[in-house]
Design a protein around this motif. Structure first.
Motif, PDB file in Angstrom:
ATOM      1  N   ALA A  17      41.157  56.746  48.749  1.00 49.47           N
ATOM      2  CA  ALA A  17      40.461  56.341  47.528  1.00 49.47           C
ATOM      3  C   ALA A  17      41.287  55.349  46.712  1.00 49.47           C
ATOM      4  N   TRP A  18      41.391  54.137  47.211  1.00 51.43           N
ATOM      5  CA  TRP A  18      42.167  53.119  46.509  1.00 51.43           C
ATOM      6  C   TRP A  18      41.514  52.722  45.202  1.00 51.43           C
ATOM      7  N   SER A  19      40.207  52.771  45.113  1.00 50.36           N
ATOM      8  CA  SER A  19      39.549  52.409  43.863  1.00 50.36           C
ATOM      9  C   SER A  19      39.935  53.384  42.758  1.00 50.36           C
ATOM     10  N   LEU A  20      40.042  54.661  43.093  1.00 54.94           N
ATOM     11  CA  LEU A  20      40.443  55.654  42.104  1.00 54.94           C
ATOM     12  C   LEU A  20      41.868  55.398  41.623  1.00 54.94           C
ATOM     13  N   ARG A  21      42.763  55.085  42.536  1.00 57.59           N
ATOM     14  CA  ARG A  21      44.143  54.809  42.151  1.00 57.59           C
ATOM     15  C   ARG A  21      44.236  53.585  41.254  1.00 57.59           C
ATOM     16  N   LEU A  22      43.486  52.547  41.586  1.00 55.65           N
ATOM     17  CA  LEU A  22      43.528  51.335  40.771  1.00 55.65           C
ATOM     18  C   LEU A  22      42.921  51.563  39.391  1.00 55.65           C
ATOM     19  N   ILE A  23      41.887  52.375  39.304  1.00 58.86           N
ATOM     20  CA  ILE A  23      41.294  52.698  38.005  1.00 58.86           C
ATOM     21  C   ILE A  23      42.287  53.501  37.162  1.00 58.86           C
ATOM     22  N   GLU A  24      43.009  54.430  37.792  1.00 61.13           N
ATOM     23  CA  GLU A  24      44.026  55.189  37.063  1.00 61.13           C
ATOM     24  C   GLU A  24      45.138  54.270  36.569  1.00 61.13           C
ATOM     25  N   LEU A  25      45.581  53.332  37.400  1.00 61.74           N
ATOM     26  CA  LEU A  25      46.600  52.378  36.970  1.00 61.74           C
ATOM     27  C   LEU A  25      46.105  51.495  35.832  1.00 61.74           C
ATOM     28  N   ALA A  26      44.839  51.093  35.879  1.00 60.70           N
ATOM     29  CA  ALA A  26      44.271  50.290  34.799  1.00 60.70           C
ATOM     30  C   ALA A  26      44.245  51.075  33.494  1.00 60.70           C
ATOM     31  N   ALA A  27      43.909  52.349  33.572  1.00 62.80           N
ATOM     32  CA  ALA A  27      43.897  53.185  32.371  1.00 62.80           C
ATOM     33  C   ALA A  27      45.296  53.325  31.789  1.00 62.80           C
ATOM     34  N   PRO A  38      51.022  41.368  30.926  1.00 64.56           N
ATOM     35  CA  PRO A  38      49.982  40.406  30.518  1.00 64.56           C
ATOM     36  C   PRO A  38      48.710  41.123  30.064  1.00 64.56           C
ATOM     37  N   TRP A  39      47.950  40.473  29.207  1.00 63.77           N
ATOM     38  CA  TRP A  39      46.734  41.074  28.665  1.00 63.77           C
ATOM     39  C   TRP A  39      45.679  41.271  29.739  1.00 63.77           C
ATOM     40  N   TRP A  40      45.716  40.494  30.796  1.00 65.98           N
ATOM     41  CA  TRP A  40      44.689  40.550  31.833  1.00 65.98           C
ATOM     42  C   TRP A  40      45.012  41.561  32.931  1.00 65.98           C
ATOM     43  N   LEU A  41      46.098  42.318  32.796  1.00 61.76           N
ATOM     44  CA  LEU A  41      46.486  43.275  33.831  1.00 61.76           C
ATOM     45  C   LEU A  41      45.404  44.338  34.063  1.00 61.76           C
ATOM     46  N   THR A  42      44.843  44.851  32.978  1.00 59.78           N
ATOM     47  CA  THR A  42      43.786  45.860  33.106  1.00 59.78           C
ATOM     48  C   THR A  42      42.572  45.287  33.836  1.00 59.78           C
ATOM     49  N   LEU A  43      42.209  44.070  33.488  1.00 59.41           N
ATOM     50  CA  LEU A  43      41.064  43.435  34.152  1.00 59.41           C
ATOM     51  C   LEU A  43      41.334  43.210  35.637  1.00 59.41           C
ATOM     52  N   ALA A  44      42.556  42.811  35.970  1.00 59.90           N
ATOM     53  CA  ALA A  44      42.903  42.588  37.376  1.00 59.90           C
ATOM     54  C   ALA A  44      42.857  43.894  38.168  1.00 59.90           C
ATOM     55  N   LEU A  45      43.369  44.966  37.577  1.00 58.64           N
ATOM     56  CA  LEU A  45      43.342  46.257  38.269  1.00 58.64           C
ATOM     57  C   LEU A  45      41.913  46.766  38.449  1.00 58.64           C
ATOM     58  N   LEU A  46      41.083  46.604  37.434  1.00 61.42           N
ATOM     59  CA  LEU A  46      39.686  47.024  37.566  1.00 61.42           C
ATOM     60  C   LEU A  46      38.934  46.156  38.572  1.00 61.42           C
ATOM     61  N   GLY A  47      39.248  44.862  38.615  1.00 60.36           N
ATOM     62  CA  GLY A  47      38.661  43.995  39.630  1.00 60.36           C
ATOM     63  C   GLY A  47      39.092  44.413  41.025  1.00 60.36           C
TER      64      GLY A  47
END
Length: 84
Positions: free
Chosen positions: A28-38, A55-64
């Motif tokens: 579940a890589w999507s779950l891990r990336l969502i947790e990192l974005a949070a 950077p301010w766009w880090l959350t957006l990059a992780l969610l993408g």
């Protein structure tokens, strides 16, 4: 002791909800990336000093990345279907 309690509780809930939860979480890589974005979003908002280094766009990059992982990577794996 607390870690063992949390682990056993998580395992018990996982067995009830998803029979192969450990295998699902490994893929579940999507779950891990969502947790990192949070975590990144919380750090950027709670600790403003770190905002200079992240950077301010880090959350957006992780969610993408989570979106891409969910749609492209996880859909390639074969589905088992409901065996209940």
């Amino acid at each position: 002791m607390l870690r063992m309690l949390i682990t056993s509780t998580r395992d018990a809930v996982a067995r009830v909800l998803i029979p192969d939860a450990a295998a699902v979480y490994k893929k579940a890589w999507s779950l891990r990336l969502i947790e990192l974005a949070a975590v990144a979003d919380i750090i950027l908002n709670v600790v403003p000093v770190i905002g200079d280094y992240l950077p301010w766009w880090l959350t957006l990059a992780l969610l993408g990345g989570a979106y891409v992982a969910r749609l492209l990577i996880q859909n390639k794996e074969p589905t088992n279907g409901d065996k209940a």
